[in-house]
Design a protein around this motif. Structure first.
Motif, PDB file in Angstrom:
ATOM      1  N   ARG A   1      21.594  -4.327   4.414  1.00  0.00           N
ATOM      2  CA  ARG A   1      21.991  -3.730   3.366  1.00  0.00           C
ATOM      3  C   ARG A   1      20.585  -2.741   2.540  1.00  0.00           C
ATOM      4  O   ARG A   1      20.691  -1.809   2.121  1.00  0.00           O
ATOM      5  CB  ARG A   1      22.592  -4.191   1.713  1.00  0.00           C
TER       6      ARG A   1
ATOM      7  N   ASP B   1      23.836  -5.888  -5.148  1.00  0.00           N
ATOM      8  CA  ASP B   1      23.702  -7.120  -6.250  1.00  0.00           C
ATOM      9  C   ASP B   1      25.196  -7.508  -5.151  1.00  0.00           C
ATOM     10  O   ASP B   1      25.409  -6.329  -4.482  1.00  0.00           O
ATOM     11  CB  ASP B   1      23.800  -7.145  -7.508  1.00  0.00           C
ATOM     12  N   THR B   2      25.708  -8.506  -5.082  1.00  0.00           N
ATOM     13  CA  THR B   2      27.145  -8.678  -4.372  1.00  0.00           C
ATOM     14  C   THR B   2      27.914  -8.630  -5.181  1.00  0.00           C
ATOM     15  O   THR B   2      27.710  -9.298  -6.143  1.00  0.00           O
ATOM     16  CB  THR B   2      26.725  -9.924  -3.123  1.00  0.00           C
ATOM     17  N   THR B   3      29.161  -8.028  -4.760  1.00  0.00           N
ATOM     18  CA  THR B   3      31.035  -8.373  -5.581  1.00  0.00           C
ATOM     19  C   THR B   3      31.464  -9.863  -5.286  1.00  0.00           C
ATOM     20  O   THR B   3      31.222 -10.513  -4.486  1.00  0.00           O
ATOM     21  CB  THR B   3      31.479  -7.389  -5.192  1.00  0.00           C
TER      22      THR B   3
ATOM     23  N   GLY C   1      24.613  -1.880  -3.549  1.00  0.00           N
ATOM     24  CA  GLY C   1      23.981  -3.248  -2.841  1.00  0.00           C
ATOM     25  C   GLY C   1      22.604  -3.521  -2.625  1.00  0.00           C
ATOM     26  O   GLY C   1      22.031  -4.681  -2.157  1.00  0.00           O
TER      27      GLY C   1
ATOM     28  N   LEU D   1      30.487  -5.273   2.230  1.00  0.00           N
ATOM     29  CA  LEU D   1      30.913  -6.691   2.114  1.00  0.00           C
ATOM     30  C   LEU D   1      30.306  -7.939   4.032  1.00  0.00           C
ATOM     31  O   LEU D   1      30.102  -8.867   4.191  1.00  0.00           O
ATOM     32  CB  LEU D   1      31.949  -6.751   2.231  1.00  0.00           C
TER      33      LEU D   1
ATOM     34  N   GLU E   1      21.463  -9.247   3.156  1.00  0.00           N
ATOM     35  CA  GLU E   1      20.830  -8.915   2.374  1.00  0.00           C
ATOM     36  C   GLU E   1      19.428  -7.938   3.304  1.00  0.00           C
ATOM     37  O   GLU E   1      19.434  -6.678   3.028  1.00  0.00           O
ATOM     38  CB  GLU E   1      19.490  -9.946   1.983  1.00  0.00           C
TER      39      GLU E   1
END
Length: 225
Positions: free
Chosen positions: A80, A58-60, A56, A73, A77
């Motif tokens: 996470r 970075d985001t996908t 978590g 998802l 921030e």
């Protein structure tokens, strides 16, 4: 066994100048509670990017990740970060100890941040487990690379994480020292029931884990276990 980490159809693309750089492409795997798992591949294969997404950090772009039962998802921030603080430990190649704190102080920082009352006592117990209680008052600059990584291990396990992410944990160490760090990782993994996810280019280390995937050019080339 229930899944501590589940990754489905994960893709990640970065913009590089006028071009898109596809770092990960349709990656799927899962890790059980208490399981040891290796992500293997050459430099540039997407290993560290994958670890950052799973944790978590970075985001996908596409796909979904469930970490400790939470769909990343659905978290912002702060959400996470809270999930990581409660459930996740990290070990890095470059140790990332705070240079102005002693070995003991580095270990107990996460405990103090969580308001643990007997943080110093727990910190000493952890240092004893990694064989460094006699170095508790030393600063990182006074410790060898192997000793610094053992302090980092003690710190990573201080909050009894459900899952530990280790990014090339033996990359900066000689063979003998690296072997001892590997032994400690697996010992603590078994003792605390912590799932262990190791990013490595070392095939020998990967063979010691319960399960592994091999990445090449952002795709899973092989799954073992």
């Amino acid at each position: 066994m229930s899944k501590i980490l589940k990754v489905e159809n994960l893709s990640k693309t970065y913009r590089s100048g006028e071009h898109d750089l596809n770092v990960l492409n349709n990656v799927s795997f899962d890790v059980d509670k208490g399981q040891s798992f290796a992500i293997v591949g050459p430099s540039g294969s997407g290993k560290t990017t994958l670890l950052g997404l799973c944790a978590g950090l970075d985001t996908t772009d596409e796909g979904e990740i469930w970490l400790c039962g939470e769909n990343l998802l659905g978290l912002d921030e702060d959400g996470r970060a809270f999930l990581r603080n409660q459930n996740v430990g990290f070990v890095f190649q470059d140790f990332q100890l705070l240079p102005t704190l002693t070995a003991l102080e580095n270990v107990i920082v996460p405990l103090e941040l969580r308001g643990v009352k007997n943080a110093a006592e727990q910190g000493r117990e952890l240092l004893e487990k990694v064989g460094l209680l006699n170095r508790a008052g030393h600063y990182p600059s006074q410790l060898s690379g192997g000793e610094q990584q053992r302090v980092a291990l003690a710190r990573a396990f201080s909050n009894k994480p459900s899952i530990l992410f280790a990014d090339e944990p033996t990359g900066n160490l000689d063979d003998d020292t690296g072997t001892r760090i590997e032994e400690l990782l697996f010992e603590l993994n078994k003792e605390q029931g912590t799932a262990l996810v190791i990013v490595t280019h070392d095939l020998e280390l990967a063979r010691k884990t319960d399960k592994s995937i091999r990445l090449r050019s952002g795709k899973i080339e092989e799954t073992v276990g």
